[in-house]
Scaffold this motif. Structure first.
Motif, PDB file in Angstrom:
ATOM      1  N   ARG A 102       1.035  -1.077   0.200  1.00 39.73           N
ATOM      2  CA  ARG A 102       0.024  -0.487  -0.402  1.00 39.73           C
ATOM      3  C   ARG A 102       1.166   1.409  -0.028  1.00 39.73           C
ATOM      4  NH1 ARG A 102      -5.071  -1.036  -1.678  1.00 39.73           N
ATOM      5  NH2 ARG A 102      -5.776  -2.256  -0.970  1.00 39.73           N
ATOM      6  N   ARG A 103       0.162   2.520  -0.236  1.00 43.59           N
ATOM      7  CA  ARG A 103       0.835   3.546  -0.814  1.00 43.59           C
ATOM      8  C   ARG A 103       0.938   4.069   1.225  1.00 43.59           C
ATOM      9  NH1 ARG A 103      -1.874   3.545  -5.439  1.00 43.59           N
ATOM     10  NH2 ARG A 103      -3.543   5.750  -4.384  1.00 43.59           N
ATOM     11  N   LEU A 104       2.008   4.700   1.246  1.00 43.72           N
ATOM     12  CA  LEU A 104       2.217   5.843   2.032  1.00 43.72           C
ATOM     13  C   LEU A 104       0.523   6.816   2.520  1.00 43.72           C
ATOM     14  CD1 LEU A 104       3.491   6.276   5.137  1.00 43.72           C
ATOM     15  CD2 LEU A 104       4.713   8.169   2.927  1.00 43.72           C
ATOM     16  N   GLU A 105       0.080   7.326   1.106  1.00 42.34           N
ATOM     17  CA  GLU A 105      -0.766   7.820   1.792  1.00 42.34           C
ATOM     18  C   GLU A 105      -2.246   7.353   2.108  1.00 42.34           C
ATOM     19  OE1 GLU A 105       0.313   8.251  -2.463  1.00 42.34           O
ATOM     20  OE2 GLU A 105       1.187   8.459  -0.926  1.00 42.34           O
ATOM     21  N   GLU A 106      -2.337   6.103   1.866  1.00 43.82           N
ATOM     22  CA  GLU A 106      -2.874   4.998   1.894  1.00 43.82           C
ATOM     23  C   GLU A 106      -3.619   4.888   3.411  1.00 43.82           C
ATOM     24  OE1 GLU A 106      -4.811   1.981  -0.908  1.00 43.82           O
ATOM     25  OE2 GLU A 106      -2.148   2.392  -1.564  1.00 43.82           O
ATOM     26  N   PHE A 107      -2.803   5.007   4.292  1.00 41.50           N
ATOM     27  CA  PHE A 107      -2.759   4.260   5.697  1.00 41.50           C
ATOM     28  C   PHE A 107      -3.054   5.934   6.424  1.00 41.50           C
ATOM     29  CE2 PHE A 107       0.381   1.282   3.907  1.00 41.50           C
ATOM     30  CZ  PHE A 107       0.100   0.364   4.930  1.00 41.50           C
ATOM     31  N   ASP A 108      -4.551   5.886   5.671  1.00 44.68           N
ATOM     32  CA  ASP A 108      -5.223   7.328   6.532  1.00 44.68           C
ATOM     33  C   ASP A 108      -6.363   6.614   7.176  1.00 44.68           C
ATOM     34  OD1 ASP A 108      -7.284   9.396   7.337  1.00 44.68           O
ATOM     35  OD2 ASP A 108      -7.275  10.152   4.992  1.00 44.68           O
ATOM     36  N   ALA A 109      -6.319   6.499   8.704  1.00 46.77           N
ATOM     37  CA  ALA A 109      -6.863   5.631   9.962  1.00 46.77           C
ATOM     38  C   ALA A 109      -7.689   6.412  10.108  1.00 46.77           C
ATOM     39  CB  ALA A 109      -6.014   6.129  11.300  1.00 46.77           C
ATOM     40  N   SER A 110      -7.740   8.000   9.837  1.00 49.41           N
ATOM     41  CA  SER A 110      -9.275   8.439  10.334  1.00 49.41           C
ATOM     42  C   SER A 110     -10.390   8.787   9.184  1.00 49.41           C
ATOM     43  CB  SER A 110      -9.130  10.247  10.102  1.00 49.41           C
ATOM     44  OG  SER A 110      -8.538  10.673   8.500  1.00 49.41           O
ATOM     45  N   ALA A 111      -9.448   8.373   7.435  1.00 50.08           N
ATOM     46  CA  ALA A 111     -10.378   7.674   6.789  1.00 50.08           C
ATOM     47  C   ALA A 111     -11.568   6.276   6.405  1.00 50.08           C
ATOM     48  CB  ALA A 111      -9.981   7.610   5.504  1.00 50.08           C
ATOM     49  N   VAL A 112     -10.936   5.881   7.976  1.00 47.70           N
ATOM     50  CA  VAL A 112     -11.126   4.017   8.102  1.00 47.70           C
ATOM     51  C   VAL A 112     -12.280   4.451   8.961  1.00 47.70           C
ATOM     52  CG1 VAL A 112     -10.536   2.023   9.285  1.00 47.70           C
ATOM     53  CG2 VAL A 112      -9.035   2.896   7.477  1.00 47.70           C
ATOM     54  N   ALA A 113     -11.139   5.307   9.874  1.00 52.59           N
ATOM     55  CA  ALA A 113     -13.284   4.862  11.222  1.00 52.59           C
ATOM     56  C   ALA A 113     -14.272   5.486  10.606  1.00 52.59           C
ATOM     57  CB  ALA A 113     -12.328   5.994  12.169  1.00 52.59           C
ATOM     58  N   ARG A 123      -8.629  15.287  16.158  1.00 52.04           N
ATOM     59  CA  ARG A 123      -9.808  16.336  15.128  1.00 52.04           C
ATOM     60  C   ARG A 123     -10.233  16.051  14.150  1.00 52.04           C
ATOM     61  NH1 ARG A 123      -6.810  20.535  17.488  1.00 52.04           N
ATOM     62  NH2 ARG A 123      -7.665  21.406  19.735  1.00 52.04           N
ATOM     63  N   ARG A 124      -9.423  15.026  13.215  1.00 52.55           N
ATOM     64  CA  ARG A 124      -9.311  14.629  11.735  1.00 52.55           C
ATOM     65  C   ARG A 124     -10.361  13.220  11.599  1.00 52.55           C
ATOM     66  NH1 ARG A 124      -5.542  12.345   9.237  1.00 52.55           N
ATOM     67  NH2 ARG A 124      -6.779  12.815   7.354  1.00 52.55           N
ATOM     68  N   TYR A 125      -9.904  12.225  12.665  1.00 51.36           N
ATOM     69  CA  TYR A 125     -10.812  11.170  13.920  1.00 51.36           C
ATOM     70  C   TYR A 125     -12.093  11.741  13.703  1.00 51.36           C
ATOM     71  CZ  TYR A 125      -7.033   7.722  14.150  1.00 51.36           C
ATOM     72  OH  TYR A 125      -5.580   6.773  13.829  1.00 51.36           O
ATOM     73  N   ALA A 126     -11.771  12.887  14.580  1.00 50.01           N
ATOM     74  CA  ALA A 126     -14.008  13.172  15.006  1.00 50.01           C
ATOM     75  C   ALA A 126     -14.556  14.374  13.613  1.00 50.01           C
ATOM     76  CB  ALA A 126     -13.883  14.504  16.056  1.00 50.01           C
ATOM     77  N   ALA A 127     -14.324  14.348  12.749  1.00 54.07           N
ATOM     78  CA  ALA A 127     -14.666  14.503  11.602  1.00 54.07           C
ATOM     79  C   ALA A 127     -15.161  13.436  10.811  1.00 54.07           C
ATOM     80  CB  ALA A 127     -14.002  15.730  10.933  1.00 54.07           C
ATOM     81  N   ALA A 128     -15.135  12.562  10.801  1.00 54.89           N
ATOM     82  CA  ALA A 128     -14.898  11.296   9.668  1.00 54.89           C
ATOM     83  C   ALA A 128     -16.458  10.514  10.189  1.00 54.89           C
ATOM     84  CB  ALA A 128     -14.112   9.719  10.603  1.00 54.89           C
ATOM     85  N   GLY A 129     -16.821  10.716  10.629  1.00 54.26           N
ATOM     86  CA  GLY A 129     -18.149  10.576  10.355  1.00 54.26           C
ATOM     87  C   GLY A 129     -18.455  10.402  12.375  1.00 54.26           C
TER      88      GLY A 129
END
Length: 317
Positions: free
Chosen positions: A222-233, A257-263
């Motif tokens: 996987r590319r580095l930019e794909e490791f976006d844990a907030s999007a996964v959340a 804050r990025r996590y909190a904005a995920a959903g």
């Protein structure tokens, strides 16, 4: 790194990348993955390690074989009981171990749950001196394979991010591990910043930096930019609690804050005043986590930041 060591390291990479940026990137990745000594440094760390070791003295211990090679170490409390009980997984941060998570482990075990705590490769009771995200995710998968599905998983720092990557099923050929609830404590929401900061610290120029980041793709698929844990959340369909301190000096509160904005399945609990490390043993944090895991998913109103709905967001994994 100490100043002298850093100067020597920067000089070495300056020379190496002048000859071959690709070789410099590969060498930088190996250095990036090198884990620190597991021996506690300083009186506070020694005291915390001794206290944690005493709390885990009665736990069962296991060696977990990782897919493709390598080993992790696991502790289990309340194992082998007859009848159905909750099963929780606990993961630690970079340079830490289950011993430093002992307060959380002990608190969760006191609820009657079976608690599994994993030491990632190169940490605690696990052998080796290297760790990367792919190895951490394989360790989490090995824990589920050995002990069964988890009702919840609780991770600190790097360990929290690893739980989210594992939950997404992002890594090729590694089965997803998707607990019913997740708690992330002081965890980064993405990994790109770490590689950028590391590259700047050791003086990588653009071609060598690109080679460093390409190693992530080569190793994990996987590319580095794909490791976006907030999007996964925001897309896994599970309740997620984010516990973070605004005074955290190692992982910026912006990640929370990025996590909190995920959903709207993501809840944010500010544990201000406890920084990055003391947060895992703070009594108010332990109480909030226990309430989240054993209750009806509600938490104290004043401590939760209202979230807006980004449930339509999707990520190609």
């Amino acid at each position: 790194m100490a100043n002298f060591t850093l100067k020597v390291t920067r000089l070495g990479f300056s020379l190496l990348q002048s000859v071959s940026p690709r070789m410099a990137g590969k060498a930088a990745f190996r250095l990036f993955c090198m884990t620190p000594s597991s021996a506690p440094k300083g009186e506070k760390a020694k005291a915390a390690h001794a206290a944690g070791t005493a709390k885990l003295a009665g736990a069962e211990r296991f060696t977990l074989a990782l897919q493709g090679g390598g080993q992790a170490h696991a502790y289990r409390m309340n194992g082998g009981a007859i009848g159905r009980r909750a099963r929780y997984l606990v993961t630690h941060g970079w340079g830490s171990s289950s011993v430093y998570m002992a307060d959380i482990i002990e608190t969760l075990a006191a609820t009657g749950a079976e608690v599994i705590a994993v030491d990632f490769p190169g940490h605690g009771g696990a052998k080796g001196r290297a760790l990367h995200m792919g190895m951490a995710v394989k360790a989490i998968a090995a824990a589920e394979r050995r002990f069964g599905a988890f009702d919840a998983a609780i991770g600190h720092s790097f360990g929290g991010a690893a739980l989210m990557v594992a939950a997404s099923g992002m890594l090729p050929a590694v089965p997803a591990v998707l607990p019913e609830k997740l708690v992330l404590i002081g965890s980064p929401s993405e990994m790109h910043w770490l590689f950028k900061d590391f590259g700047k610290m050791i003086g990588l120029r653009r071609p060598a930096q690109q080679a460093l980041e390409s190693e992530v793709h080569r190793i994990t698929g996987r590319r580095l930019e794909e490791f976006d844990a907030s999007a996964v959340a925001g897309i896994i369909g599970r309740p997620v609690m984010i516990v973070h301190a605004e005074d955290d000096k190692e992982v910026s509160a912006d990640h929370a804050r990025r996590y909190a904005a995920a959903g709207d399945a993501v809840r944010l609990h500010w544990a201000n005043g406890f920084g990055h490390r003391r947060i895992v043993a703070a009594l108010p944090v332990l109480e909030t986590i226990t309430e989240f895991l054993t209750g009806d998913d509600s938490v104290r109103e004043a401590e939760i930041v209202p979230l807006f709905d980004l449930s339509a967001r999707r990520m190609s994994l």
